[in-house]
Structure formats: C-alpha cells, structure tokens
Write a protein that holds these residues in place. Structure first.
Motif, PDB file in Angstrom:
ATOM      1  N   SER A 250       0.768   2.828  11.316  1.00 14.64           N
ATOM      2  CA  SER A 250       1.990   3.247  10.656  1.00 14.64           C
ATOM      3  C   SER A 250       1.914   3.968   9.489  1.00 14.64           C
ATOM      4  CB  SER A 250       3.140   1.994  10.684  1.00 14.64           C
ATOM      5  OG  SER A 250       4.133   2.226   9.875  1.00 14.64           O
ATOM      6  N   LEU A 251       0.994   3.401   8.539  1.00 14.82           N
ATOM      7  CA  LEU A 251       0.636   3.829   7.337  1.00 14.82           C
ATOM      8  C   LEU A 251       0.017   5.243   7.535  1.00 14.82           C
ATOM      9  CD1 LEU A 251      -0.772   0.859   5.299  1.00 14.82           C
ATOM     10  CD2 LEU A 251       1.275   2.144   4.797  1.00 14.82           C
ATOM     11  N   TYR A 252      -0.884   5.275   8.583  1.00  7.95           N
ATOM     12  CA  TYR A 252      -1.259   6.675   8.734  1.00  7.95           C
ATOM     13  C   TYR A 252      -0.346   7.606   9.320  1.00  7.95           C
ATOM     14  CZ  TYR A 252      -3.946  10.155  11.222  1.00  7.95           C
ATOM     15  OH  TYR A 252      -4.394  11.552  11.950  1.00  7.95           O
ATOM     16  N   ARG A 253       0.605   7.317  10.030  1.00  7.02           N
ATOM     17  CA  ARG A 253       1.415   8.343  10.562  1.00  7.02           C
ATOM     18  C   ARG A 253       2.456   8.836   9.111  1.00  7.02           C
ATOM     19  NH1 ARG A 253       6.826   7.680  11.548  1.00  7.02           N
ATOM     20  NH2 ARG A 253       6.609   5.442  11.505  1.00  7.02           N
ATOM     21  N   ARG A 254       2.794   7.763   8.342  1.00  6.38           N
ATOM     22  CA  ARG A 254       3.660   8.161   7.288  1.00  6.38           C
ATOM     23  C   ARG A 254       2.971   9.210   6.458  1.00  6.38           C
ATOM     24  NH1 ARG A 254       7.783   3.670   6.051  1.00  6.38           N
ATOM     25  NH2 ARG A 254       8.181   2.684   7.991  1.00  6.38           N
ATOM     26  N   HIS A 255       1.814   9.078   6.396  1.00  3.88           N
ATOM     27  CA  HIS A 255       1.012   9.601   5.103  1.00  3.88           C
ATOM     28  C   HIS A 255      -0.102  10.556   5.292  1.00  3.88           C
ATOM     29  CE1 HIS A 255       2.956   7.497   1.868  1.00  3.88           C
ATOM     30  NE2 HIS A 255       2.854   6.410   2.658  1.00  3.88           N
TER      31      HIS A 255
ATOM     32  N   ARG B  91       1.936   2.260  19.567  1.00  2.00           N
ATOM     33  CA  ARG B  91       3.301   2.146  19.218  1.00  2.00           C
ATOM     34  C   ARG B  91       3.825   3.374  18.498  1.00  2.00           C
ATOM     35  NH1 ARG B  91       4.792  -2.442  15.114  1.00  2.00           N
ATOM     36  NH2 ARG B  91       3.409  -1.190  13.786  1.00  2.00           N
ATOM     37  N   GLU B  92       2.861   3.870  17.391  1.00  2.00           N
ATOM     38  CA  GLU B  92       3.345   5.086  16.529  1.00  2.00           C
ATOM     39  C   GLU B  92       3.042   6.504  17.209  1.00  2.00           C
ATOM     40  OE1 GLU B  92       4.989   4.764  13.693  1.00  2.00           O
ATOM     41  OE2 GLU B  92       4.710   2.359  13.857  1.00  2.00           O
TER      42      GLU B  92
ATOM     43  N   ILE C 182       0.756  -1.106   0.058  1.00  2.00           N
ATOM     44  CA  ILE C 182       0.133  -0.109   0.029  1.00  2.00           C
ATOM     45  C   ILE C 182       0.820   1.286  -0.158  1.00  2.00           C
ATOM     46  CG2 ILE C 182      -1.737   1.171   1.296  1.00  2.00           C
ATOM     47  CD1 ILE C 182      -2.771  -1.310   2.439  1.00  2.00           C
ATOM     48  N   ASP C 183       1.875   1.272   0.905  1.00  2.00           N
ATOM     49  CA  ASP C 183       2.828   2.385   0.846  1.00  2.00           C
ATOM     50  C   ASP C 183       3.610   2.656  -0.512  1.00  2.00           C
ATOM     51  OD1 ASP C 183       4.676   4.135   2.394  1.00  2.00           O
ATOM     52  OD2 ASP C 183       6.074   2.900   1.593  1.00  2.00           O
ATOM     53  N   LEU C 184       3.911   1.467  -1.153  1.00  2.00           N
ATOM     54  CA  LEU C 184       4.513   1.828  -2.564  1.00  2.00           C
ATOM     55  C   LEU C 184       3.726   2.400  -3.694  1.00  2.00           C
ATOM     56  CD1 LEU C 184       6.889   1.156  -4.357  1.00  2.00           C
ATOM     57  CD2 LEU C 184       5.807  -1.046  -4.952  1.00  2.00           C
ATOM     58  N   CYS C 185       2.317   1.877  -3.310  1.00  2.00           N
ATOM     59  CA  CYS C 185       1.480   2.446  -4.398  1.00  2.00           C
ATOM     60  C   CYS C 185       1.032   3.800  -4.070  1.00  2.00           C
ATOM     61  CB  CYS C 185       0.113   1.395  -4.099  1.00  2.00           C
ATOM     62  SG  CYS C 185       0.217  -0.113  -5.035  1.00  2.00           S
ATOM     63  N   TRP C 186       0.990   4.242  -2.855  1.00  2.00           N
ATOM     64  CA  TRP C 186       0.754   5.788  -2.504  1.00  2.00           C
ATOM     65  C   TRP C 186       1.795   6.597  -2.755  1.00  2.00           C
ATOM     66  CZ3 TRP C 186      -1.457   5.190   3.219  1.00  2.00           C
ATOM     67  CH2 TRP C 186      -2.724   4.631   2.796  1.00  2.00           C
ATOM     68  N   ARG C 187       3.387   6.111  -2.695  1.00  2.18           N
ATOM     69  CA  ARG C 187       4.415   7.135  -2.882  1.00  2.18           C
ATOM     70  C   ARG C 187       4.556   7.218  -4.363  1.00  2.18           C
ATOM     71  NH1 ARG C 187       8.772   4.519  -1.780  1.00  2.18           N
ATOM     72  NH2 ARG C 187       8.095   2.451  -0.871  1.00  2.18           N
TER      73      ARG C 187
END
Length: 318
Positions: free
Chosen positions: A255-260, A312-313, A210-215
C-alpha cells in the motif's frame, strides 16, 4: 505503528477528565501544572486494550521533565479490558493528564489525529501505551523540534523483554529504498507541518507513521533523529501472535509502495530473496531452537503479507 491492539478516531465529546488538561496554578516545574496557558508540548497516547501495561507508561510520562508545561492526552479506541478505568483514574490524579474517547473510526492514524485535534501544544509527541518512555524522552523531543519539523527517537528493545543489553536502535529507517521514516511509538512533530499535510492517513492501519514522515519530507519539511529520545519497546511473544503481527506489517508495504512509487519508492527484490532464503534455511531448526520461533513466524508472516498486499493493491511488491 502499534497501539496495543489498534486505535480509533473521532474525538467523541472530547471529555476532559483532568480538568482543563493543564492544571491551574502550580510552580511551573515542568509537570504541566505551571502558570495558566497552553502547554509547550503535548503527548498523544492511543490506547486499545492495553490495561496490563498502561499504568507503567503513564507513570513514566508523568515523571517527564521539560522546560515549561506539557500535557498527556490519552485516546481510547473502544477498549474493553479496563484500560478506560485505568486511564481515567490516572488523569484525575494528574493535572497534566486528559482521557478522551475516540472509538468511531478504528485505526492508529485516526486515533492520533483525534488526539492532536484535542491537544493544545504547538509541539506534539507520540508514544504507545504498551511501551515505556525513558527519563528525558520528552525534553529530547522538544529540543529536537527546535530545529526540525518531525523527529524520530531511538528504541531499547531489550530492557522490557529479558534480553541482554544491546545498543539502542534508531526508530528512523530507510523504507522501500526511499526516504527515512520514524515509528509512531517514538515520533514527534510540529503542529503546523502536521496539519499542513493533513495529519495521519486514517485508512492505513499500519504504516501510517511512515507515510506521514514521507509526506512531510516531500512537502519540504525537515526530518531528523533525536538520539536522546529513548523508548523501551515491549515485545509480545508467541508464534501465532508474531505471525499475525508480521502479516499485518507485510500487508502495509504494498500500500505504501502504491501511494509513493511515483515519488521514488522502490521494492527491494534482493532483500525479499534473502528473506525467503533465510526462512527456508531456518525452518528445519524450529523444532529444536524454540527461541527462534517468534522471529521466524514474524518473518514468514511478513512475506505472506507482502503477497496478499500485492494482490490487494494490484502491484508487484515481493
């Protein structure tokens, strides 16, 4: 997103069991053994302890037909169950196949990155060792990449799991109220964009696809769905296993939310409330309806994972 029990990175020595990975000579029939030269498309299959299912997937990959040549790069992440012997034997029998060890770093992103680094196609497709690609899968991936930069196929969730036939479901999903994304079990990408954004995030054990597709989309690359790229997805039943699987997926979302979040990702509070309500309503029936237990366990694990991941995040992602 999954690869049996996990994956790894580090190309190691990049051992090339199948000769040069493309074969020498042949009739160019689309099996990867045509005239010398780089393959049109490479398939990367991460493996960790997938011995019961690996041979079936490799057979399905070997039977694919594409215009031009292709190769299959099987990336082992420290299997201990006989997967290595199975994969090496297959690669020795198929000029288009290569087996490589990549076990220094654990994780699906690292394993797939290692496979892409060793692969030689300008187009790269990804699938998992425990699923089965349908005939025409690879050709559909290659065709879709003729106009788009990253494409997600569709899943058949019934044929390997004893369920009644149902409609195919797209791998592309809108996650966190944000951009569409596909799953690493049925995904394909052009090499140049993949390398431009740095490939998969190796610190994400789940959600790296998912992260790859978003980036890629945030960098201006085109995402699309390839409806003819079909993968039959295999379930692994059991209450405890479903709960662990759901928990792992739940952990990845904060984690995905924090990054994006600065890019526009948002938590779905109403969806979380509906999920908790569903769990509460269906919990009393678990003792009677055994068929629903795995689904309940996965959903409960997901909610627990969201809580743990939020702590954790240091974010709030219900």
């Amino acid at each position: 997103m999954t690869m049996g029990d996990g994956d790894g990175s580090d190309v190691g020595d990049g051992s090339d069991v199948g000769g040069d990975g493309g074969g020498d000579g042949g009739d160019g029939d689309g099996h990867g053994d045509g005239p010398q030269g780089d393959p049109v498309i490479s398939v990367v299959v991460p493996v960790r302890n997938a011995a019961p299912w690996l041979a079936t997937q490799l057979q399905a990959l070997g039977d694919q037909q594409v215009p031009g040549r292709f190769e299959v790069v099987v990336v082992d992440n420290g299997s201990t169950d006989g997967s290595e012997a199975e994969g090496r034997a297959w690669a020795e029998r198929h000029p288009s196949g290569r087996w490589m060890e990549a076990s220094t770093v654990t994780g699906p992103g690292a394993a797939r990155n290692a496979g892409v680094a060793a692969a030689r196609g300008d187009l790269v497709a990804f699938c998992d060792a425990d699923d089965v690609v349908r005939p025409g899968w690879l050709a559909a991936c290659a065709a879709a990449l003729g106009t788009d930069d990253v494409v997600a196929g569709v899943f058949d969730f019934w044929s390997l799991n004893g369920h009644r036939p149902s409609a195919l479901r797209p791998a592309a999903t809108g996650q966190l109220g944000f951009l569409p994304a596909g799953l690493g079990a049925n995904l394909a990408v052009r090499r140049q964009p993949f390398e431009a954004v740095g490939g998969f995030a190796e610190d994400l054990m789940i959600g790296e696809d998912i992260d790859l597709c978003w980036r890629l989309q945030l960098a201006g690359y085109r995402f699309a769905v390839a409806p003819d790229a079909v993968v039959s997805k295999r379930d692994h039943p059991g209450f405890a296993r479903s709960f662990r699987h759901g928990t792992a997926y739940g952990l990845s979302a904060p984690s995905l939310y924090r990054r994006h979040r600065d890019d526009g990702a948002r938590p779905d509070v109403r969806g979380a409330a509906r999920s908790w309500a569903w769990l509460a309503v269906h919990a009393p029936a678990l003792a009677v309806h055994a068929a629903d237990r795995d689904q309940w366990a996965h959903a409960a694990g997901m909610r627990l994972g969201r809580i743990r991941g939020s702590v954790r995040e240091r974010v709030v992602f219900p």
